[in-house]
Design an enzyme around this catalytic site. Structure first.
Site, PDB file in Angstrom:
ATOM      1  N   ASN A   7       0.882  -1.172   0.000  1.00  0.00           N
ATOM      2  CA  ASN A   7       0.000   0.000   0.000  1.00  0.00           C
ATOM      3  C   ASN A   7       0.918   1.221   0.000  1.00  0.00           C
ATOM      4  O   ASN A   7       1.470   1.593   1.036  1.00  0.00           O
ATOM      5  CB  ASN A   7      -0.881  -0.036   1.256  1.00  0.00           C
ATOM      6  N   ARG A 104      -2.490  -2.254  -3.510  1.00  0.00           N
ATOM      7  CA  ARG A 104      -3.734  -1.506  -3.298  1.00  0.00           C
ATOM      8  C   ARG A 104      -3.697  -0.262  -4.192  1.00  0.00           C
ATOM      9  O   ARG A 104      -2.759   0.516  -4.147  1.00  0.00           O
ATOM     10  CB  ARG A 104      -3.847  -1.088  -1.840  1.00  0.00           C
ATOM     11  N   HIS A 193     -13.312   2.060  -0.314  1.00  0.00           N
ATOM     12  CA  HIS A 193     -13.322   0.998   0.709  1.00  0.00           C
ATOM     13  C   HIS A 193     -13.932  -0.296   0.157  1.00  0.00           C
ATOM     14  O   HIS A 193     -14.405  -1.134   0.923  1.00  0.00           O
ATOM     15  CB  HIS A 193     -14.151   1.379   1.958  1.00  0.00           C
ATOM     16  N   ARG A 254     -13.182  14.688   7.562  1.00  0.00           N
ATOM     17  CA  ARG A 254     -13.946  15.011   6.342  1.00  0.00           C
ATOM     18  C   ARG A 254     -15.405  15.280   6.691  1.00  0.00           C
ATOM     19  O   ARG A 254     -15.992  14.566   7.513  1.00  0.00           O
ATOM     20  CB  ARG A 254     -13.889  13.854   5.342  1.00  0.00           C
ATOM     21  N   ASP A 297     -10.314  12.105  16.662  1.00  0.00           N
ATOM     22  CA  ASP A 297     -10.301  10.686  17.019  1.00  0.00           C
ATOM     23  C   ASP A 297     -11.605  10.355  17.767  1.00  0.00           C
ATOM     24  O   ASP A 297     -11.965  11.035  18.734  1.00  0.00           O
ATOM     25  CB  ASP A 297      -9.081  10.431  17.926  1.00  0.00           C
ATOM     26  N   ARG A 299     -12.367   8.114  19.841  1.00  0.00           N
ATOM     27  CA  ARG A 299     -12.233   7.815  21.278  1.00  0.00           C
ATOM     28  C   ARG A 299     -12.331   9.086  22.114  1.00  0.00           C
ATOM     29  O   ARG A 299     -12.929   9.090  23.189  1.00  0.00           O
ATOM     30  CB  ARG A 299     -10.906   7.106  21.563  1.00  0.00           C
ATOM     31  N   ILE A 346     -13.696   2.242  14.401  1.00  0.00           N
ATOM     32  CA  ILE A 346     -14.841   2.558  15.258  1.00  0.00           C
ATOM     33  C   ILE A 346     -15.849   1.411  15.224  1.00  0.00           C
ATOM     34  O   ILE A 346     -16.329   0.945  16.266  1.00  0.00           O
ATOM     35  CB  ILE A 346     -15.516   3.876  14.803  1.00  0.00           C
ATOM     36  N   GLU A 348     -15.565  -1.744  14.601  1.00  0.00           N
ATOM     37  CA  GLU A 348     -15.176  -2.999  15.258  1.00  0.00           C
ATOM     38  C   GLU A 348     -15.069  -2.850  16.768  1.00  0.00           C
ATOM     39  O   GLU A 348     -15.311  -3.796  17.511  1.00  0.00           O
ATOM     40  CB  GLU A 348     -13.784  -3.448  14.752  1.00  0.00           C
ATOM     41  N   ASN A 349     -14.651  -1.660  17.201  1.00  0.00           N
ATOM     42  CA  ASN A 349     -14.237  -1.515  18.604  1.00  0.00           C
ATOM     43  C   ASN A 349     -15.226  -0.834  19.518  1.00  0.00           C
ATOM     44  O   ASN A 349     -15.096  -0.930  20.735  1.00  0.00           O
ATOM     45  CB  ASN A 349     -12.926  -0.718  18.662  1.00  0.00           C
ATOM     46  N   GLU A 397      -8.274  -5.951   4.875  1.00  0.00           N
ATOM     47  CA  GLU A 397      -8.105  -5.576   3.471  1.00  0.00           C
ATOM     48  C   GLU A 397      -6.864  -6.226   2.867  1.00  0.00           C
ATOM     49  O   GLU A 397      -6.865  -6.593   1.690  1.00  0.00           O
ATOM     50  CB  GLU A 397      -8.024  -4.050   3.362  1.00  0.00           C
TER      51      GLU A 397
HETATM   52  P1  AMP Z   1      -9.224   3.192  11.262  1.00  0.00           P
HETATM   53  O1  AMP Z   1      -9.184   4.320  10.266  1.00  0.00           O
HETATM   54  O2  AMP Z   1     -10.008   2.023  10.799  1.00  0.00           O
HETATM   55  O3  AMP Z   1      -7.866   2.834  11.788  1.00  0.00           O
HETATM   56  O4  AMP Z   1     -10.033   3.759  12.530  1.00  0.00           O
HETATM   57  C1  AMP Z   1      -9.615   4.867  13.266  1.00  0.00           C
HETATM   58  C2  AMP Z   1     -10.752   5.288  14.200  1.00  0.00           C
HETATM   59  O5  AMP Z   1     -11.104   4.172  15.034  1.00  0.00           O
HETATM   60  C3  AMP Z   1     -10.394   6.449  15.114  1.00  0.00           C
HETATM   61  O6  AMP Z   1     -11.451   7.399  15.146  1.00  0.00           O
HETATM   62  C4  AMP Z   1     -10.273   5.776  16.461  1.00  0.00           C
HETATM   63  O7  AMP Z   1     -10.677   6.623  17.494  1.00  0.00           O
HETATM   64  C5  AMP Z   1     -11.237   4.618  16.361  1.00  0.00           C
HETATM   65  N1  AMP Z   1     -10.878   3.551  17.301  1.00  0.00           N
HETATM   66  C6  AMP Z   1      -9.773   2.786  17.292  1.00  0.00           C
HETATM   67  N2  AMP Z   1      -9.763   1.957  18.375  1.00  0.00           N
HETATM   68  C7  AMP Z   1     -10.873   2.241  19.080  1.00  0.00           C
HETATM   69  C8  AMP Z   1     -11.441   1.736  20.298  1.00  0.00           C
HETATM   70  N3  AMP Z   1     -10.842   0.787  21.000  1.00  0.00           N
HETATM   71  N4  AMP Z   1     -12.608   2.266  20.714  1.00  0.00           N
HETATM   72  C9  AMP Z   1     -13.220   3.232  20.008  1.00  0.00           C
HETATM   73  N5  AMP Z   1     -12.749   3.737  18.860  1.00  0.00           N
HETATM   74  C10 AMP Z   1     -11.590   3.258  18.399  1.00  0.00           C
END
Ligand code: AMP
Length: 411
Positions: A7, A104, A193, A254, A297, A299, A346, A348-349, A397
């Protein structure tokens, strides 16, 4: 067969080496600051898990880290090979153990509705698509050229972020602008995506024990960049991103959907160019913009919202509402839905984001189970009496790219 997944960004090159016999990652790494001062490479080899019986032992995996001058992507590709075959930190004896390389590529335009083996004609088509993705495609092309220079005899495959969405019907991909501008400039909705939406929708079908061809699925890829896709019978029929990844839901920085006149207003009011206005929409908006520059972010937004801080509450509210609207729209577009899938950082977590997005949809037969929703792993998280299944499916991916690559080079 080992497949190297690449990538390439404008000053970075991310990679994973995957053993396709076991679909396990042998090593992953990143070259950073290519063409700049302080360029470096870091690679982590896969370790061995601890012995099940005693719970200790194992090997955390060796980390190879080197500051070295990477003047361009050819240097970076050379550094990747050197790291992978390093006597102490490497995982391969030599280059001949790489069966193929999967790249990619962000934008395949209308030309590519699937992955392709790279040859000179494909390279030309990628260059022709640069106007559609001026920020991303040149870096992807540079990465491919560098790998071809360093590994001239290894077959290479391009896997496009846009390809999965080429099945969208006209009513979904056309903007209602003068049709001639679509015909001559190819201004239309493409979506991104795609590799992730395809992977998680197929995985969800497997988990539900039904062929994808019998399911209507809405996939929510919620990360720093986010998009929602309607997958009907295994095919993308609509997606929230458009000509570029700017359209759609609210993202880290964005804006997602805005009235195009916002650009004009920003230009006139601030005395800035259209490029600068778009930069505001791409880099200073979304979660960051709504929180008045405090949080991009999720979180941080969540922490702020849960503590009742006004910026966090406002930002979380708009973020979740927009995703909910897309889910509603795609249920209408597909005349129903069997499953909703959450993936990426977001998706997944975060149980809180999933709950905010899906609350008050019980009347549509969508009901989360609060306990199950706490998961951060692959699982069904809807209540037993939910008509629609809700799932968490971690995306992968790189594996999807490696699978496509293997399929194309072993025919
Ligand atoms: P990605 O672009 O897929 O890496 O996702 C990044 C986003 O996922 C950011 O906004 C992070 O705050 C969020 N994220 C990553 N880990 C967690 C977690 N454990 N709980 C909540 N949000 C998370």
């Amino acid at each position: 067969m080992n497949i190297l997944v690449i990538n390439a960004g404008s000053s970075s090159l991310k990679y994973q080496l995957i053993d396709m016999d076991t679909e396990s990652v042998l090593a992953k790494g990143l070259c950073e600051r290519i063409g700049l001062d302080g360029s470096n490479i870091e690679q982590k080899a896969a370790g061995k898990p601890p012995r099940q019986s005693c719970g200790f032992g194992g090997d955390p995996g060796k980390v190879y880290k080197k500051e070295l001058q990477l003047l361009d992507h050819v240097d970076a590709a050379g550094a990747v090979i050197a790291a992978l075959t390093d006597g102490e930190y490497g995982v391969l004896s030599d280059l001949s153990s790489i069966g193929a390389v999967g790249h990619r590529v962000v934008h395949g335009g209308e030309k590519f509705s699937g992955s392709v083996v790279i040859d000179d004609d494909v390279m030309q088509a990628l260059r022709d698509n640069i106007p559609l993705a001026p920020l991303h495609n040149p870096a992807n092309i540079t990465g491919i050229e560098a790998c071809r220079a360093v590994m001239p005899n290894v077959p290479m495959v391009a896997v496009f972020d846009t390809a999965f969405h080429q099945t969208m019907p006209r009513r979904a991909y056309l903007y209602a602008i003068p049709y001639e501008d679509y015909e001559s400039l190819k201004i239309r909705r493409y979506g991104f995506h795609g590799t992730s939406h395809k992977y998680v929708s197929e995985r969800a079908a497997k988990l539900l024990g039904k062929p994808a061809s019998e399911l209507k699925i809405i996939t929510c890829h919620m990360g720093n960049g986010s998009s929602v896709t309607a997958v009907d019978c295994g095919k993308s029929v609509d997606t929230s991103m458009g000509l570029t990844p700017l359209e759609g839901v609210v993202m880290g920085t964005r804006s997602g959907d805005v009235d195009a006149a916002v650009v004009q207003m920003l230009c006139n009011a601030k005395g800035i160019s259209a490029d600068s206005a778009l930069s505001i929409l791409n880099k200073k908006s979304g979660l960051l913009g709504l929180s008045k520059g405090k949080y991009s972010d999720w979180r941080d937004v969540k922490r702020s919202a849960q503590s009742g801080e006004v910026e966090g509450v406002r930002t979380a509210e708009v973020f979740a509402y927009r995703v909910k609207k897309y889910i509603g729209a795609y249920i209408a577009a597909m005349n129903g839905v069997d499953a909703i899938v959450f993936t990426a950082g977001i998706g997944e977590n975060d149980d809180y984001a999933r709950q905010l997005i899906l609350e008050n949809l019980e009347w549509l037969g969508i009901k989360l189970d609060a306990e199950r929703n706490k998961t951060r792993e692959e699982a069904v998280i809807s209540a037993d009496d939910s008509l629609v299944k809700v799932l968490v499916v971690p995306t992968n991916e790189e594996l999807a790219i490696a699978r496509d690559t293997k399929a194309l080079v072993t025919v």
